[in-house]
Design a protein around this motif. Structure first.
Motif, PDB file in Angstrom:
ATOM      1  N   ASN A  50      13.078 -39.113 -86.881  1.00  0.00           N
ATOM      2  CA  ASN A  50      11.828 -38.830 -86.180  1.00  0.00           C
ATOM      3  C   ASN A  50      11.103 -37.769 -87.011  1.00  0.00           C
ATOM      4  O   ASN A  50      10.953 -36.616 -86.608  1.00  0.00           O
ATOM      5  N   ILE A  51      10.681 -38.157 -88.202  1.00  0.00           N
ATOM      6  CA  ILE A  51      10.177 -37.200 -89.184  1.00  0.00           C
ATOM      7  C   ILE A  51       8.977 -36.439 -88.633  1.00  0.00           C
ATOM      8  O   ILE A  51       7.962 -37.032 -88.252  1.00  0.00           O
ATOM      9  N   GLY A  52       9.125 -35.142 -88.588  1.00  0.00           N
ATOM     10  CA  GLY A  52       8.050 -34.292 -88.120  1.00  0.00           C
ATOM     11  C   GLY A  52       7.634 -34.535 -86.685  1.00  0.00           C
ATOM     12  O   GLY A  52       6.535 -34.135 -86.283  1.00  0.00           O
ATOM     13  N   GLY A  53       8.496 -35.199 -85.918  1.00  0.00           N
ATOM     14  CA  GLY A  53       8.159 -35.493 -84.528  1.00  0.00           C
ATOM     15  C   GLY A  53       7.132 -36.589 -84.361  1.00  0.00           C
ATOM     16  O   GLY A  53       6.632 -36.810 -83.249  1.00  0.00           O
ATOM     17  N   THR A  54       6.850 -37.339 -85.417  1.00  0.00           N
ATOM     18  CA  THR A  54       5.819 -38.388 -85.372  1.00  0.00           C
ATOM     19  C   THR A  54       6.391 -39.763 -85.094  1.00  0.00           C
ATOM     20  O   THR A  54       5.643 -40.724 -84.942  1.00  0.00           O
ATOM     21  N   LEU A 114      13.340 -32.840 -96.029  1.00  0.00           N
ATOM     22  CA  LEU A 114      12.193 -33.742 -96.040  1.00  0.00           C
ATOM     23  C   LEU A 114      12.112 -34.604 -94.785  1.00  0.00           C
ATOM     24  O   LEU A 114      11.021 -34.944 -94.332  1.00  0.00           O
ATOM     25  N   TYR A 115      13.266 -34.956 -94.211  1.00  0.00           N
ATOM     26  CA  TYR A 115      13.288 -35.875 -93.071  1.00  0.00           C
ATOM     27  C   TYR A 115      13.573 -35.171 -91.750  1.00  0.00           C
ATOM     28  O   TYR A 115      13.989 -35.805 -90.777  1.00  0.00           O
ATOM     29  N   ALA A 116      13.336 -33.884 -91.683  1.00  0.00           N
ATOM     30  CA  ALA A 116      13.646 -33.116 -90.479  1.00  0.00           C
ATOM     31  C   ALA A 116      12.913 -33.660 -89.263  1.00  0.00           C
ATOM     32  O   ALA A 116      11.736 -34.031 -89.330  1.00  0.00           O
ATOM     33  N   GLY A 117      13.635 -33.704 -88.159  1.00  0.00           N
ATOM     34  CA  GLY A 117      13.065 -34.179 -86.903  1.00  0.00           C
ATOM     35  C   GLY A 117      14.174 -34.610 -85.968  1.00  0.00           C
ATOM     36  O   GLY A 117      15.293 -34.900 -86.397  1.00  0.00           O
ATOM     37  N   ASP A 118      13.878 -34.655 -84.697  1.00  0.00           N
ATOM     38  CA  ASP A 118      14.874 -34.992 -83.676  1.00  0.00           C
ATOM     39  C   ASP A 118      14.734 -36.459 -83.280  1.00  0.00           C
ATOM     40  O   ASP A 118      13.837 -36.836 -82.509  1.00  0.00           O
ATOM     41  N   GLY A 119      15.628 -37.296 -83.815  1.00  0.00           N
ATOM     42  CA  GLY A 119      15.580 -38.722 -83.522  1.00  0.00           C
ATOM     43  C   GLY A 119      15.783 -39.049 -82.066  1.00  0.00           C
ATOM     44  O   GLY A 119      15.363 -40.113 -81.590  1.00  0.00           O
ATOM     45  N   GLY A 126      18.142 -31.531 -89.029  1.00  0.00           N
ATOM     46  CA  GLY A 126      17.693 -30.167 -88.810  1.00  0.00           C
ATOM     47  C   GLY A 126      16.754 -29.601 -89.845  1.00  0.00           C
ATOM     48  O   GLY A 126      15.943 -28.728 -89.544  1.00  0.00           O
ATOM     49  N   ASN A 127      16.856 -30.070 -91.093  1.00  0.00           N
ATOM     50  CA  ASN A 127      16.008 -29.496 -92.129  1.00  0.00           C
ATOM     51  C   ASN A 127      15.789 -30.503 -93.242  1.00  0.00           C
ATOM     52  O   ASN A 127      16.376 -31.579 -93.247  1.00  0.00           O
TER      53      ASN A 127
END
Length: 402
Positions: free
Chosen positions: A282-286, A350-355, A347-348
């Motif tokens: 979920n890159i950047g929450g998008t 290039l691909y950080a985000g909460d899937g 958590g950190n």
């Protein structure tokens, strides 16, 4: 036979949940998994390729779809078997289909990402080929790739990435390797009787596709237990109940006779195959996934297709690690941790985000509830899907000689 997704197509591809969820009894299997015996066609006529292929299938399976222009025959399957294992099929004569689909690994390669004949790394994990004939689609995320014959053009001739590395510059010379081989000349003549010049690329593809359709796996301990020929342990039985129940929800995406949710037969072609976003990214929450691994979105360009991939078959899953489309989860235990968490948090980097919060995630993922004991029971059950006869069957191995 790894994939290289095709360019985007126009229009919207609609996805509906499958109308079927096969119960455990529908998955019965008995006998071996060779899938064939030598006999004449049901009509009594001998086909152009000589002795017809007789499907010898376990309960729960009916014959798979076979293109009318590529009927099965014993000679064609044997030719395809030889070609599948022959490194001369690659441009630099270093790699065969079997290089990324080894029998002992249930016809995958146990790499996170496969490598082509020139060393180029593929963006996807090589998929196993057990019961591939029944798969409705044939890559991780291309709803339009429906036949083995068409899909095979990509690993042979594809350039992004290079797999077998046949191209316009070496195409004729690679074919000449087989045209000048007397043993192959006889095999092609037997498999494609009546053709004046049977050693051609079209027939190479057809023969390998025929061999791949012969790769039937349905003789695991689970299959034998359902057929009354073996017993599962108490832990394996608990895992089976979880698998087919509402708590783990595994069978909602892995409920067909092939333990996936894309399953077509000669009598019933699945028109609208399902793909799923499981919350890996979920890159950047998008909601975004890493390029070029954005699932069906790469084909349709539709936001709701972001991160949607095919549910892989779980047959022989013990042998096919690492898992997921990008090979990013190394063990069955880690896969179940991922599903129990409702997705993965990066958590950190290039691909950080909460899937877990991916807006396109399949809602069923968040409904899974598993504790440590449940996960251990499920792993025990999943290991009963290993078909040792399949991964040692000499009918699928490289011929001793050509």
């Amino acid at each position: 036979m790894t994939e290289n997704e095709q360019p985007k197509t126009k229009g919207r591809l609609f996805h509906r949940p499958l109308a079927f969820l096969c119960a455990a009894l529908a998955l019965q299997a008995c006998g071996g998994g060779s899938g064939s015996s030598a006999s004449k066609a049901p009509s009594g006529e001998t086909p152009p390729g000589g002795v017809a292929w007789q499907w010898n299938l376990p309960a729960g399976f009916t014959p798979p779809p076979v293109p009318k222009d590529n009927p099965m025959s014993v000679a064609k399957v044997e030719l395809g078997r030889a070609l599948f294992h022959d490194v001369r099929l690659s441009g630099n004569a270093t790699q065969s289909c079997a290089s990324c689909h080894t029998q002992e690994s249930a016809f995958t390669d146990n790499r996170s990402l496969s490598r082509g004949s020139t060393g180029e790394v593929h963006p996807r994990n090589a998929q196993p080929l057990a019961n591939v004939a029944w798969n409705t689609t044939l890559t991780w995320a291309n709803p339009n790739e429906r036949t083995l014959e068409h899909q095979m053009l990509t690993p042979i001739f594809g350039t992004n990435p290079v797999e077998l590395g046949v191209n316009e510059g070496n195409r004729a010379s690679v074919l000449a390797r087989f045209q000048s081989d007397a043993g192959y000349a006889q095999r092609f003549k037997a498999a494609f009787a009546g053709e004046a010049d049977p050693v051609n690329w079209d027939n190479i593809v057809k023969a390998i596709a025929a061999f791949e359709r012969s790769l039937v796996s349905a003789d695991s301990r689970y299959d034998r237990s359902v057929a009354g020929k073996a017993s599962l342990t108490a832990q394996e039985t608990r895992g089976m109940k979880l698998f087919f129940g509402d708590q783990a929800r595994c069978s909602q995406c892995h409920g067909s006779p092939n333990f996936n949710d894309q399953f077509s037969t000669a009598a019933s072609l699945q028109a609208d195959p399902s793909f799923h976003n499981t919350g890996l990214f979920n890159i950047g929450g998008t909601g975004a996934y890493p390029e070029p691994n954005r699932g069906v979105f790469e084909i349709t360009g539709q936001a709701q297709d972001m991160g949607r991939f095919r549910a892989a078959s779980l047959r022989n899953i013990e042998l096919t690690a690492p898992y997921m489309h990008d090979g990013s989860i190394g063990t069955l235990e880690a896969v179940l941790d991922f599903y129990a968490a409702g997705g993965r948090e990066v958590g950190n980097g290039l691909y950080a985000g909460d899937g877990r919060l991916n807006p396109y995630k399949d809602e069923r993922i968040s409904q899974i509830r598993l504790d440590a004991t449940d996960k251990a029971d499920l792993v025990a059950f999943l290991k009963t899907l290993t078909d040792t006869a399949f991964v040692t069957n000499p009918a699928f191995s490289a011929p001793a000689s050509r």
